[in-house]
Design a protein around this motif. Sequence first.
Motif, short mmCIF file in Angstrom:
data_model
loop_
_atom_site.label_atom_id
_atom_site.label_comp_id
_atom_site.label_asym_id
_atom_site.label_seq_id
_atom_site.Cartn_x
_atom_site.Cartn_y
_atom_site.Cartn_z
N GLY A 36 46.86 24.44 27.31
CA GLY A 36 46.45 24.25 28.69
C GLY A 36 45.02 24.69 28.95
N PRO A 37 44.61 24.75 30.20
CA PRO A 37 45.42 24.41 31.38
C PRO A 37 45.76 22.92 31.41
N GLY A 38 46.98 22.61 31.76
CA GLY A 38 47.45 21.22 31.67
C GLY A 38 47.53 20.83 30.21
N THR A 39 46.74 19.82 29.84
CA THR A 39 46.67 19.45 28.43
C THR A 39 45.23 19.59 27.93
N ALA A 40 44.46 20.45 28.61
CA ALA A 40 43.02 20.50 28.37
C ALA A 40 42.64 20.96 26.96
N SER A 41 43.46 21.82 26.36
CA SER A 41 43.09 22.28 25.02
C SER A 41 44.10 21.79 23.98
N GLU A 42 44.64 20.62 24.24
CA GLU A 42 45.56 19.99 23.29
C GLU A 42 44.84 19.69 21.97
N PHE B 24 27.67 43.18 39.09
CA PHE B 24 27.39 41.76 39.26
C PHE B 24 28.63 41.10 39.87
N PRO B 25 28.87 41.32 41.17
CA PRO B 25 30.12 40.86 41.78
C PRO B 25 30.33 39.36 41.70
N ASP B 26 29.26 38.60 41.53
CA ASP B 26 29.42 37.14 41.52
C ASP B 26 29.67 36.58 40.13
N PHE B 27 29.61 37.45 39.13
CA PHE B 27 29.78 36.97 37.76
C PHE B 27 31.20 36.45 37.56
N SER B 28 31.31 35.33 36.88
CA SER B 28 32.67 34.89 36.54
C SER B 28 32.70 34.27 35.15
N PHE B 29 33.74 34.56 34.43
CA PHE B 29 33.90 34.03 33.08
C PHE B 29 35.35 33.60 32.95
N ASP B 30 35.64 32.42 33.47
CA ASP B 30 37.04 31.98 33.55
C ASP B 30 37.29 30.75 32.69
N ASP C 210 39.79 27.11 32.76
CA ASP C 210 38.96 26.00 33.20
C ASP C 210 39.22 24.79 32.30
N GLN C 211 39.62 23.69 32.92
CA GLN C 211 39.94 22.47 32.17
C GLN C 211 38.87 22.09 31.14
N ASP C 212 37.62 22.19 31.56
CA ASP C 212 36.55 21.70 30.70
C ASP C 212 36.12 22.71 29.65
N MET C 213 36.48 23.98 29.84
CA MET C 213 35.93 25.01 28.97
C MET C 213 36.96 25.65 28.05
#
Lengths: 305, 274
Positions: B221-227, B124-130, B134-137
Amino acid sequence: MKRETIIAPPLALAGAPVRARRRGLSPARIGIYLFLLSAALFFLLPLYVMLVTSLKSMEEIRLGNILALPFDLTFEPWRQAWSEVCTGAACEGIRGGFWNSVAITVPSTILPILIGAINGYALSFWRPRGANALFGILLAGAFIPVQVMIYPLVRLLAGAGIFGSLPAIVLVHLVFGMPVMTLLFRNYYAGLPQELFHAARIDGGGFWRIFLHVVLPLSTPIAIVAAIMQVTGVWNDYILGLVFAGRDNLPMTVQLNNVINTTTGTRLYNVNMAATILTAAVPLAIYFFSGRWFVRGIAAGAVKG
Amino acid sequence: MAVTVLVAYLGTVLWTFRVSLTSSRTFASDKFIGAAQYTRLFDNERWMLSLHNLAIYGLLFILACIVIGFLLAVFIDQNVVGEGMLRTVFLYPYAMSFVATGLVWQWLLTPGTGIDSVVQKLGFPDFSFDWIVDQDMAIYTVVIATVWQFSGLVMALMLAGLRGIDGDIWKAARLDGIPVWRVYLAIVLPMMKATVATVFLLLATTVAKLFDVVVAMTGGGPGTASEVPAKFIMDHLFLRSNIGLASAGAVMLLIPVIALLAPYAYARSRRSRA
């Protein structure tokens, strides 16, 4: 025919209760086992990946699959993790952190257990005035986020001139370990027969005499539970070690985080994972060798609170 | 002996409260400024973000732990072969430190080498789990890691609760022909109210303390996303030298804990008096 009779008895024994055997392998049973098996695989996945990663070369990690078994088994990452990897400024491996953790854990286990035993003994047999209120606040203390207490504790210890030293971190572990230790011993002593205590008093025993000669010898089972809880708790601590231990006494968890999250150059995933396993090894070993006591400890600490 | 603890516990909490009312920055100050630190705290975007994160995290973490823990306990309770081994497997993560847990999951979720590359190589070359970058995730990856670590503990406590229930209930339910899943939901679960309450309290206080995993896994992070609040407080205490603001944050962190403990303590004292 013959083969069947040989296989049949152990199978029958395995599903001991009659109820379970009668159900046999119904679709529902298969579903139960499928669920449990997939859950078990999910829980084991990180341990498996940690282990195989730590036994691969970096080249193999870059090219290969995170789930694949090591093609070219190597223990080099373990050696590097133990004695070479950089844990901040120094690059002497995490063995220094290991011995720091040992130095912190030993007194931080013995002292809270002793004091917890004395507290529990006083609370359950002598019942001083206001004991319940005292105990209530102590219990609430187990739930207070450490952030609320950190700044005053830093100032108090700095005032005493021991901030950032081994005694400081041990003292802090004592303060934070005391609620649960006291609770454990109090609940255990509450289950001992009061007549024993009354008899000892009639014989003229004082507070310490009764404690040393009557109560303490009966405390072995609960002391084991307490030791397991305290060793794993102190060993796994991060935040207190980070703040109070001082640069020369940083526990393994803090050094491990430094190893992995302060990266200069390429990330050595295999060495990182070996270091992580080394750090987790002590509590995991305690858990695997004392599983039932471990569970009893957390159950006693959690349920009866 | 316990008196010193009283001083250490009550004293430090009151001290922190007092500091939160002063203008302390790098050094403690005795200049009282009332609730100004609290106003500043709630004008602080990073603090609000950390509260928001903690709310999402807490809700999902508690819910997932209870659901998964209860399911595991129920399934294990079906007279299965290898019960002891399964229990060991489900509970071992709890013996690990938050730091180790965070680091393992960081490695598993690293895009390019982690789980997502495994799925890609499976065809599944298009699969991504990042999610972790990811700021929102990012905060959800913390949920995954800590649920992995804690649901075994919930399983152990729930299993003890299940085993404590009178076997006659099952006989009665079978006579009445009630399906098993309904017995669990409608009869057994309500009977385990005390266990569920304990589990909830345990998980909730763990949520308020959330710090180590975040530091190890995402560094906020990333940034302060998971503060998260605990990290906000630590950063302002030790890195950004803003002791007054940090203390105000710490006091705010104490409020939900007290709110949770008070009814529990009340129930206990009523029970012991009765």
